[in-house]
Write a protein that holds these residues in place. Structure first.
Motif, mmCIF file in Angstrom:
data_model
loop_
_atom_site.group_PDB
_atom_site.id
_atom_site.type_symbol
_atom_site.label_atom_id
_atom_site.label_comp_id
_atom_site.label_asym_id
_atom_site.label_seq_id
_atom_site.Cartn_x
_atom_site.Cartn_y
_atom_site.Cartn_z
ATOM 1 N N ILE A 70 -57.781 15.658 37.620
ATOM 2 C CA ILE A 70 -58.876 15.410 37.258
ATOM 3 C C ILE A 70 -59.796 14.887 37.960
ATOM 4 O O ILE A 70 -61.265 15.323 38.097
ATOM 5 C CB ILE A 70 -58.961 14.129 35.783
ATOM 6 C CG1 ILE A 70 -58.670 14.076 34.315
ATOM 7 C CG2 ILE A 70 -59.636 13.039 35.705
ATOM 8 C CD1 ILE A 70 -57.903 13.571 33.649
ATOM 9 N N ASP A 71 -59.136 13.824 39.105
ATOM 10 C CA ASP A 71 -60.023 14.159 40.535
ATOM 11 C C ASP A 71 -60.104 14.945 41.133
ATOM 12 O O ASP A 71 -61.483 14.982 41.573
ATOM 13 C CB ASP A 71 -58.687 12.681 41.207
ATOM 14 C CG ASP A 71 -59.180 12.175 42.581
ATOM 15 O OD1 ASP A 71 -60.374 11.802 42.407
ATOM 16 O OD2 ASP A 71 -59.347 13.049 43.444
ATOM 17 N N TYR A 72 -59.643 16.292 41.238
ATOM 18 C CA TYR A 72 -60.052 16.897 41.901
ATOM 19 C C TYR A 72 -61.319 17.729 40.628
ATOM 20 O O TYR A 72 -62.435 18.002 41.781
ATOM 21 C CB TYR A 72 -58.938 18.114 41.674
ATOM 22 C CG TYR A 72 -59.214 19.232 42.321
ATOM 23 C CD1 TYR A 72 -59.453 19.491 44.082
ATOM 24 C CD2 TYR A 72 -59.331 21.018 41.404
ATOM 25 C CE1 TYR A 72 -59.262 20.446 44.300
ATOM 26 C CE2 TYR A 72 -59.843 22.313 42.912
ATOM 27 C CZ TYR A 72 -59.746 21.599 43.869
ATOM 28 O OH TYR A 72 -60.398 23.149 44.738
ATOM 29 N N GLY A 73 -61.515 17.788 39.984
ATOM 30 C CA GLY A 73 -62.510 18.635 38.895
ATOM 31 C C GLY A 73 -63.616 18.043 38.515
ATOM 32 O O GLY A 73 -64.544 18.130 39.222
ATOM 33 N N ALA A 74 -63.030 16.432 39.139
ATOM 34 C CA ALA A 74 -64.694 15.678 39.464
ATOM 35 C C ALA A 74 -65.209 15.935 40.698
ATOM 36 O O ALA A 74 -66.285 15.229 41.212
ATOM 37 C CB ALA A 74 -64.314 14.102 38.729
ATOM 38 N N SER A 77 -62.718 11.032 45.292
ATOM 39 C CA SER A 77 -61.870 10.535 46.133
ATOM 40 C C SER A 77 -60.518 11.231 45.829
ATOM 41 O O SER A 77 -60.580 10.139 44.959
ATOM 42 C CB SER A 77 -62.064 9.470 47.377
ATOM 43 O OG SER A 77 -61.507 9.118 48.166
ATOM 44 N N PRO A 78 -59.412 11.268 46.759
ATOM 45 C CA PRO A 78 -58.199 10.886 46.271
ATOM 46 C C PRO A 78 -57.698 9.728 46.287
ATOM 47 O O PRO A 78 -56.125 9.229 45.411
ATOM 48 C CB PRO A 78 -57.425 12.043 47.510
ATOM 49 C CG PRO A 78 -58.381 11.771 48.202
ATOM 50 C CD PRO A 78 -59.790 11.632 47.759
ATOM 51 N N GLY A 79 -58.069 8.150 47.257
ATOM 52 C CA GLY A 79 -57.819 7.566 47.502
ATOM 53 C C GLY A 79 -57.566 6.636 45.668
ATOM 54 O O GLY A 79 -56.038 5.914 46.257
ATOM 55 N N TRP A 80 -58.123 6.374 44.917
ATOM 56 C CA TRP A 80 -57.271 5.591 44.118
ATOM 57 C C TRP A 80 -56.100 6.513 42.539
ATOM 58 O O TRP A 80 -55.340 5.905 42.629
ATOM 59 C CB TRP A 80 -58.597 5.667 42.530
ATOM 60 C CG TRP A 80 -59.416 7.337 42.014
ATOM 61 C CD1 TRP A 80 -59.657 7.364 42.746
ATOM 62 C CD2 TRP A 80 -59.117 7.648 41.074
ATOM 63 N NE1 TRP A 80 -60.298 8.891 41.391
ATOM 64 C CE2 TRP A 80 -59.472 8.687 40.348
ATOM 65 C CE3 TRP A 80 -57.860 6.965 40.199
ATOM 66 C CZ2 TRP A 80 -58.967 9.324 39.857
ATOM 67 C CZ3 TRP A 80 -57.493 7.596 38.427
ATOM 68 C CH2 TRP A 80 -58.449 8.709 38.071
ATOM 69 N N VAL A 81 -56.154 7.255 43.283
ATOM 70 C CA VAL A 81 -54.601 8.425 42.845
ATOM 71 C C VAL A 81 -54.064 7.971 43.144
ATOM 72 O O VAL A 81 -52.489 7.891 42.767
ATOM 73 C CB VAL A 81 -55.038 9.995 42.613
ATOM 74 C CG1 VAL A 81 -54.124 10.578 42.180
ATOM 75 C CG2 VAL A 81 -56.293 10.021 41.780
ATOM 76 N N ILE A 82 -53.831 7.700 44.868
ATOM 77 C CA ILE A 82 -52.748 7.466 45.608
ATOM 78 C C ILE A 82 -52.139 6.409 45.208
ATOM 79 O O ILE A 82 -51.112 5.836 45.407
ATOM 80 C CB ILE A 82 -53.029 8.026 47.224
ATOM 81 C CG1 ILE A 82 -53.750 9.496 47.251
ATOM 82 C CG2 ILE A 82 -51.670 7.344 47.226
ATOM 83 C CD1 ILE A 82 -54.104 9.609 48.773
ATOM 84 N N ILE A 83 -52.830 5.224 45.099
ATOM 85 C CA ILE A 83 -52.940 3.856 44.330
ATOM 86 C C ILE A 83 -52.179 4.465 43.198
ATOM 87 O O ILE A 83 -51.235 3.376 43.499
ATOM 88 C CB ILE A 83 -54.408 2.909 44.637
ATOM 89 C CG1 ILE A 83 -54.861 2.856 46.133
ATOM 90 C CG2 ILE A 83 -53.851 1.572 43.942
ATOM 91 C CD1 ILE A 83 -55.644 2.217 45.353
ATOM 92 N N VAL A 84 -52.785 4.388 42.038
ATOM 93 C CA VAL A 84 -51.708 5.061 40.838
ATOM 94 C C VAL A 84 -50.492 5.600 40.786
ATOM 95 O O VAL A 84 -49.569 5.053 40.145
ATOM 96 C CB VAL A 84 -52.617 5.392 39.712
ATOM 97 C CG1 VAL A 84 -51.876 5.780 38.926
ATOM 98 C CG2 VAL A 84 -54.036 4.516 39.463
ATOM 99 N N GLY A 85 -50.426 6.327 41.777
ATOM 100 C CA GLY A 85 -48.752 7.113 42.016
ATOM 101 C C GLY A 85 -48.363 6.245 42.902
ATOM 102 O O GLY A 85 -46.710 5.662 41.945
ATOM 103 N N GLY A 86 -48.952 5.667 43.663
ATOM 104 C CA GLY A 86 -47.859 3.776 44.207
ATOM 105 C C GLY A 86 -47.635 2.811 43.424
ATOM 106 O O GLY A 86 -46.227 2.295 43.386
ATOM 107 N N LEU A 87 -48.582 2.444 42.489
ATOM 108 C CA LEU A 87 -47.508 2.097 41.222
ATOM 109 C C LEU A 87 -46.738 2.417 40.524
ATOM 110 O O LEU A 87 -45.888 1.525 40.326
ATOM 111 C CB LEU A 87 -48.794 1.381 40.780
ATOM 112 C CG LEU A 87 -50.267 -0.149 40.994
ATOM 113 C CD1 LEU A 87 -51.243 0.471 40.256
ATOM 114 C CD2 LEU A 87 -49.242 -0.556 41.543
#
Length: 224
Positions: A70-74, A77-87
């Motif tokens: 979704i982030d790539y298609g939109a 910034s990948p920052g929020w995806v990395i944070i979610v992955g960390g959670l």
């Protein structure tokens, strides 16, 4: 009933140090069997929790892959995806430690606290890294651990001296902010100094108030 393997004395009282030779007292075979007995019935439940943990891991990987797509298609910034992955990773590691580690809740408390700090560091890093995670959160976590130790010692009055090694571990961990400050990784050492002060005072207070039981525990653990 316990037995001192150094002088061969059988002890009726639940003590951890032999009153004669001051060596560590080992439980008898019957007592070991009683300690192991309940865990045989818990193995089936642990296997079920492990399967549930594997399902969680698979679901987290799928969810993270979808979020990346979704982030790539939109084009964001990948920052929020990395944070979610960390959670997701924090949740998985926390559950895995709680289910599979048999080292007791003390070590689990330390690991989960450090994992929580790591997640907050990731958030700080991905939002521009202002340094608050290392300047304030890390040493504050050590203060929180000391407070937790004091509460546990009060709640577990019969075996309060068993928390002394954990106090020493927190003192060792409280050195980390000073190392970071030396290498210019952190810029504010106020909370770090407070964390070291609380850790040292907690340990010294335990030795003074605990008296002979505290000294016996140090001898039993470290022969000092």
């Amino acid at each position: 009933m316990s037995k001192c393997w150094n002088c061969g004395v059988q002890l009726l009282d639940p003590v951890s140090v032999c009153p004669l030779c001051k060596c560590i007292v080992e439980p008898s075979e019957d007592e070991r069997d009683r300690q192991i007995y309940p865990y045989k019935f818990a193995e089936k439940g642990i296997r079920k929790m492990q399967r549930a943990l594997n399902i969680y891991l698979f679901a987290a990987i799928v969810a993270e892959a979808i979020l990346i797509g979704i982030d790539y298609g939109a084009g964001g910034s990948p920052g929020w995806v990395i944070i979610v992955g960390g959670l997701f990773a924090y949740g998985y590691i926390t559950l895995k430690v709680s289910i599979e580690m048999h080292t007791g809740y003390r070590l689990k408390m330390v690991l989960q606290t450090l994992l929580g700090v790591a997640v907050l560091f990731l958030i700080d890093f991905e939002t521009g890294f202002y340094g608050w995670s290392l300047d304030y959160v890390l040493p504050a976590a050590f203060i929180l651990m000391d407070v937790a130790i004091i509460v546990l010692m009060i709640a577990n009055k019969r075996n309060w001296q068993s928390y002394i090694p954990l106090e020493l571990l927190v003192i060792a961990l409280a050195v980390i902010p000073f190392i970071f400050y030396y290498f210019n990784i952190v810029s504010n050492l106020i909370v770090g100094i407070a964390a070291m002060g609380v850790a040292v005072l907690t340990f010294v207070g335990t030795l003074i108030i605990g008296g002979k039981r505290a000294r016996d525990e140090l001898y039993r653990r470290f022969h000092v």
